[in-house]
Scaffold this motif. Sequence first.
Motif, PDB file in Angstrom:
ATOM      1  N   HIS A 157      -4.229  -4.420  -1.187  1.00 48.00           N
ATOM      2  CA  HIS A 157      -3.301  -3.479  -0.555  1.00 48.00           C
ATOM      3  C   HIS A 157      -1.896  -3.499  -1.136  1.00 48.00           C
ATOM      4  O   HIS A 157      -0.932  -3.943  -0.486  1.00 48.00           O
ATOM      5  CB  HIS A 157      -3.272  -3.707   0.964  1.00 48.00           C
ATOM      6  CG  HIS A 157      -2.952  -2.438   1.695  1.00 48.00           C
ATOM      7  ND1 HIS A 157      -2.287  -2.389   2.893  1.00 48.00           N
ATOM      8  CD2 HIS A 157      -3.207  -1.146   1.360  1.00 48.00           C
ATOM      9  CE1 HIS A 157      -2.147  -1.119   3.264  1.00 48.00           C
ATOM     10  NE2 HIS A 157      -2.703  -0.345   2.341  1.00 48.00           N
ATOM     11  N   VAL A 158      -1.814  -3.001  -2.372  1.00 54.38           N
ATOM     12  CA  VAL A 158      -0.519  -2.840  -3.040  1.00 54.38           C
ATOM     13  C   VAL A 158      -0.357  -1.375  -3.426  1.00 54.38           C
ATOM     14  O   VAL A 158      -1.286  -0.761  -3.954  1.00 54.38           O
ATOM     15  CB  VAL A 158      -0.427  -3.721  -4.310  1.00 54.38           C
ATOM     16  CG1 VAL A 158       0.850  -3.419  -5.094  1.00 54.38           C
ATOM     17  CG2 VAL A 158      -0.470  -5.197  -3.925  1.00 54.38           C
ATOM     18  N   GLY A 159       0.805  -0.817  -3.131  1.00 53.18           N
ATOM     19  CA  GLY A 159       1.100   0.562  -3.506  1.00 53.18           C
ATOM     20  C   GLY A 159       2.528   0.653  -4.025  1.00 53.18           C
ATOM     21  O   GLY A 159       3.262  -0.353  -4.048  1.00 53.18           O
ATOM     22  N   GLY A 208       0.805  -1.210   0.000  1.00 50.32           N
ATOM     23  CA  GLY A 208       0.000   0.000   0.000  1.00 50.32           C
ATOM     24  C   GLY A 208       0.842   1.267   0.000  1.00 50.32           C
ATOM     25  O   GLY A 208       2.044   1.246   0.292  1.00 50.32           O
ATOM     26  N   ALA A 209       0.164   2.365  -0.358  1.00 52.76           N
ATOM     27  CA  ALA A 209       0.822   3.675  -0.299  1.00 52.76           C
ATOM     28  C   ALA A 209       1.249   3.976   1.140  1.00 52.76           C
ATOM     29  O   ALA A 209       2.249   4.646   1.365  1.00 52.76           O
ATOM     30  CB  ALA A 209      -0.133   4.752  -0.802  1.00 52.76           C
ATOM     31  N   ASP A 210       0.505   3.453   2.096  1.00 54.14           N
ATOM     32  CA  ASP A 210       0.847   3.713   3.498  1.00 54.14           C
ATOM     33  C   ASP A 210       2.242   3.210   3.849  1.00 54.14           C
ATOM     34  O   ASP A 210       2.952   3.833   4.635  1.00 54.14           O
ATOM     35  CB  ASP A 210      -0.175   3.042   4.430  1.00 54.14           C
ATOM     36  CG  ASP A 210      -1.481   3.823   4.498  1.00 54.14           C
ATOM     37  OD1 ASP A 210      -1.504   4.988   4.037  1.00 54.14           O
ATOM     38  OD2 ASP A 210      -2.468   3.270   5.000  1.00 54.14           O
ATOM     39  N   GLU A 211       2.651   2.076   3.284  1.00 49.88           N
ATOM     40  CA  GLU A 211       3.990   1.601   3.587  1.00 49.88           C
ATOM     41  C   GLU A 211       5.042   2.522   2.975  1.00 49.88           C
ATOM     42  O   GLU A 211       6.119   2.724   3.551  1.00 49.88           O
ATOM     43  CB  GLU A 211       4.212   0.152   3.110  1.00 49.88           C
ATOM     44  CG  GLU A 211       5.529  -0.377   3.652  1.00 49.88           C
ATOM     45  CD  GLU A 211       5.867  -1.811   3.275  1.00 49.88           C
ATOM     46  OE1 GLU A 211       5.342  -2.326   2.286  1.00 49.88           O
ATOM     47  OE2 GLU A 211       6.690  -2.402   3.997  1.00 49.88           O
ATOM     48  N   VAL A 216       2.997  16.385  -0.153  1.00 50.23           N
ATOM     49  CA  VAL A 216       1.925  17.089  -0.869  1.00 50.23           C
ATOM     50  C   VAL A 216       0.988  16.018  -1.417  1.00 50.23           C
ATOM     51  O   VAL A 216       1.408  15.153  -2.185  1.00 50.23           O
ATOM     52  CB  VAL A 216       2.488  17.923  -2.042  1.00 50.23           C
ATOM     53  CG1 VAL A 216       1.356  18.586  -2.816  1.00 50.23           C
ATOM     54  CG2 VAL A 216       3.483  18.963  -1.544  1.00 50.23           C
ATOM     55  N   CYS A 217      -0.263  16.083  -0.989  1.00 52.09           N
ATOM     56  CA  CYS A 217      -1.238  15.102  -1.453  1.00 52.09           C
ATOM     57  C   CYS A 217      -1.969  15.725  -2.642  1.00 52.09           C
ATOM     58  O   CYS A 217      -2.689  16.706  -2.484  1.00 52.09           O
ATOM     59  CB  CYS A 217      -2.207  14.803  -0.306  1.00 52.09           C
ATOM     60  SG  CYS A 217      -3.361  13.488  -0.655  1.00 52.09           S
ATOM     61  N   ASN A 218      -1.756  15.176  -3.838  1.00 53.66           N
ATOM     62  CA  ASN A 218      -2.274  15.826  -5.041  1.00 53.66           C
ATOM     63  C   ASN A 218      -2.923  14.802  -5.990  1.00 53.66           C
ATOM     64  O   ASN A 218      -2.220  13.997  -6.567  1.00 53.66           O
ATOM     65  CB  ASN A 218      -1.126  16.533  -5.775  1.00 53.66           C
ATOM     66  CG  ASN A 218      -1.632  17.457  -6.849  1.00 53.66           C
ATOM     67  OD1 ASN A 218      -2.476  18.300  -6.601  1.00 53.66           O
ATOM     68  ND2 ASN A 218      -1.148  17.265  -8.063  1.00 53.66           N
ATOM     69  N   LEU A 227      -2.952   0.886  -5.699  1.00 51.34           N
ATOM     70  CA  LEU A 227      -4.014   0.190  -6.437  1.00 51.34           C
ATOM     71  C   LEU A 227      -5.308   0.149  -5.610  1.00 51.34           C
ATOM     72  O   LEU A 227      -6.281  -0.468  -6.001  1.00 51.34           O
ATOM     73  CB  LEU A 227      -3.581  -1.246  -6.775  1.00 51.34           C
ATOM     74  CG  LEU A 227      -2.323  -1.428  -7.636  1.00 51.34           C
ATOM     75  CD1 LEU A 227      -2.102  -2.913  -7.957  1.00 51.34           C
ATOM     76  CD2 LEU A 227      -2.396  -0.625  -8.931  1.00 51.34           C
ATOM     77  N   SER A 228      -5.305   0.809  -4.444  1.00 49.99           N
ATOM     78  CA  SER A 228      -6.461   0.709  -3.537  1.00 49.99           C
ATOM     79  C   SER A 228      -7.650   1.549  -3.974  1.00 49.99           C
ATOM     80  O   SER A 228      -8.767   1.316  -3.525  1.00 49.99           O
ATOM     81  CB  SER A 228      -6.069   1.170  -2.127  1.00 49.99           C
ATOM     82  OG  SER A 228      -5.095   0.323  -1.587  1.00 49.99           O
ATOM     83  N   LYS A 229      -7.440   2.585  -4.776  1.00 50.67           N
ATOM     84  CA  LYS A 229      -8.520   3.519  -5.060  1.00 50.67           C
ATOM     85  C   LYS A 229      -9.093   3.235  -6.451  1.00 50.67           C
ATOM     86  O   LYS A 229      -9.965   2.399  -6.573  1.00 50.67           O
ATOM     87  CB  LYS A 229      -8.013   4.959  -4.880  1.00 50.67           C
ATOM     88  CG  LYS A 229      -7.378   5.202  -3.490  1.00 50.67           C
ATOM     89  CD  LYS A 229      -8.395   5.208  -2.368  1.00 50.67           C
ATOM     90  CE  LYS A 229      -7.891   5.000  -0.957  1.00 50.67           C
ATOM     91  NZ  LYS A 229      -6.919   5.902  -0.420  1.00 50.67           N
TER      92      LYS A 229
END
Length: 348
Positions: free
Chosen positions: A218-220, A79-82, A148-150, A208-210
């Motif tokens: 949960h892959v980012g 995930g992006a979180d990692e 920056v969240c864009n 890939l979560s959204k």
Amino acid sequence: MKSLPCPHILQLEPYMSARRIGGNGKVWLNANELPFARMPYPLDESQYHRYPDHLPDLLHQKYAEYCQLQPEQVLALRGADEAIDLLIRSYCRASIDSIVTSSPTYGMYEVCGQIQDAQVCDIPLTEDFELNLAQLKQTPPNTKLVFVCNPNNPTGNAFSRQSIIELIEYYRDRALVVIDEAYIEFCPEQSLVGLLKRYPHLVIIRTLSKAFGLAGVHVGFALANSEVMETLRKVAAPYPLADPCAQIALSALENNAIDMMQRQVDEIKQTRQLFVEQLSLLANVVQVFPSQTNFVLVEFAEVKSVWETLVSHYIIARQIPHQRLERGIRFTIGSIDEMKQVIEVLKQ
Ligand SMILES: *Cc1c(COP(=O)(O)O)cnc(C)c1O
């Protein structure tokens, strides 16, 4: 036992994920997931007794093709979180270095910063939810990462390209600028991936979560140039992705699967437009913030009663714990039918 955890962890308020908040719901519009269930991908189980060490390479190649980069510029993660966590652990020394965020924004930057015991320097967005460039150039000397969240979660807008480029230029040789593009498939023209070849200190985060509808897998990804990658690969877990997850991610990046993702993105955008049109007719709605994502932030005159009415109809959206958004509710765009239900309930 009580004094054993690190003092800063004792004080930590954990990230309140949609799942952690829970609730009694039938219509789930609180985690920006896609409403479409997926056909099962076939899985090859023959290698489950081995560590999945060949799969990440394939996945790096496939994702690099998808965003027109080199495979060495891609790191697949849980995930992006990692990716956020890995960047902070790799670049920030506890109680010395800082990260910079621009609230209201995605809460995990702050929480991951706090877990590492880094300083978190918040430079709030301007009145119209743009980056505050003047203040973003006056951050503490030990700033290592600027997030920056864009487009931005929870406000839904994308920032002006010029202001992000100015920020990147300013931080050259000073800090990494990390652009979180979790929702970029809903506005691909806003992507800054093309700038990677110009800026060695730019990092882009993807998931890939959204739009790809694979939150449960949960892959980012972290996308960056060689120097940053070398650092991240040192710290990353040796096998971040489980074999079935890597296989599913690979299938989701086949051409026909990408076509399907794009059709679903179009459908969500149409539903969003209908939802926004209906919302603006409601007396209680003060403002609907323009969105380039699969969610919309809505400001209500009487947010408490709106929230209670939604909950009593088993509709779970999201309230954002930020002082500027006290009257706001963020709705994920679900199916047409789900959004109709929301409008019917709001009419009450
Ligand atoms: C949902 C979200 C993430 C987390 O993505 P995962 O890949 O599911 O960990 C990261 N950043 C933003 C802005 C998000 O909204």
